[in-house]
Enzyme design. Sequence first.
Site, mmCIF file in Angstrom:
data_model
loop_
_atom_site.group_PDB
_atom_site.id
_atom_site.type_symbol
_atom_site.label_atom_id
_atom_site.label_comp_id
_atom_site.label_asym_id
_atom_site.label_seq_id
_atom_site.Cartn_x
_atom_site.Cartn_y
_atom_site.Cartn_z
ATOM 1 N N THR A 1 0.139 -8.341 4.583
ATOM 2 C CA THR A 1 0.094 -7.044 4.119
ATOM 3 C C THR A 1 -0.887 -7.399 2.892
ATOM 4 O OG1 THR A 1 1.708 -5.613 3.134
ATOM 5 C CG2 THR A 1 2.054 -7.841 2.659
ATOM 6 N N GLU B 1 4.260 -3.868 9.270
ATOM 7 C CA GLU B 1 4.338 -3.035 10.476
ATOM 8 C C GLU B 1 4.174 -4.039 11.506
ATOM 9 O OE1 GLU B 1 1.318 -0.123 9.869
ATOM 10 O OE2 GLU B 1 2.591 1.019 8.677
ATOM 11 N N THR C 1 2.268 -8.706 7.761
ATOM 12 C CA THR C 1 2.290 -7.280 7.335
ATOM 13 C C THR C 1 3.529 -6.572 7.530
ATOM 14 O OG1 THR C 1 1.438 -5.054 8.411
ATOM 15 C CG2 THR C 1 1.567 -7.037 9.807
ATOM 16 N N HIS D 1 0.071 9.545 10.926
ATOM 17 C CA HIS D 1 -0.047 8.287 10.613
ATOM 18 C C HIS D 1 -1.506 7.819 11.111
ATOM 19 C CE1 HIS D 1 2.330 4.106 10.013
ATOM 20 N NE2 HIS D 1 0.703 4.158 9.660
#
Length: 301
Positions: free
Chosen positions: A52, A83, A81, A165
């Site tokens: 991240t 995600e 990260t 997104h």
Amino acid sequence: MENRWNSGIHDRKLKEQICEIGRRVYDKGFAAANDGNISIRVGDNEVLCSPTMICKGFMTPDDICAVDMNGDQLAGKRKRTSEVLLHLAIMKERPDVKAVVHCHPPHATAFAVAREAIPQCVLPEVEVFMGEVPLAPYETPGGQEFASTVVPFLKATNTIILTNHGTVSFGKTLEEAYWKTEILDAYCRILILAKQIGGITYLGEQKSRELIDLKKRLGFDDPRFHNESCDLCGNSAFRDGYKEDAPQQKAFEKAPDYPGYLQKPTYDSGNGNGNIQLPAGMNMDDLVKMITDQVVSAMGK
């Protein structure tokens, strides 16, 4: 840790591959600042991923993290990260997938924020190498609910637009996953440019069918090979995945209403603009027989 992919969480070459894909994503303008994330599966329960809060264009192998299939971090000096759960959801549903690339390519993301369905039957390369691209519903990024938005679409595609997104693409290798992103954004850019100069021209039914035939011969899968209700170039392969209304084409003229790939085709009239209109009471087999008889008769004169 060795495993059936002959790799592991400390494999420096794979970490270098993640960094190389990160540089390509950054250099293409697909990920500004700290945007995007990249992963590759290296074992039954091990995945390497980008950390991240790092620019994908400036990563080094020492920055790369390792997580298990639940998202718990196994290795890495940086935090993984947030995600990565999206990547893991894809890998769990699709055991053939080894690599995932998520980023924000600007032209494809323009379709994401407009929730505009991407037309089919326009560009040969897209028909053969990509097919229909679904739009997953919006959810706040980072959690399991966000990761789950792609699950209904995973069986029929390797590329998904994330509404409001960005995009996520995946495949057996990092390069394959990245290429899907590049193809999609290039296509979306072409569509936007075509809209500015007047619109798009759809391929005819016969030529569209030829491209799907080619795709099948090359060994690529497509929902239209299995689902009789999928029309040849409409956005219909993912209708069961949309819990809300399926995205519609608003910026572009609706695709022609061709029959599905598994359905009996109509035939072009020869002028490129329509189909043969059969006389009342005559089916296509009767018409073919009539024409054959006329040809045979003419040859005998």
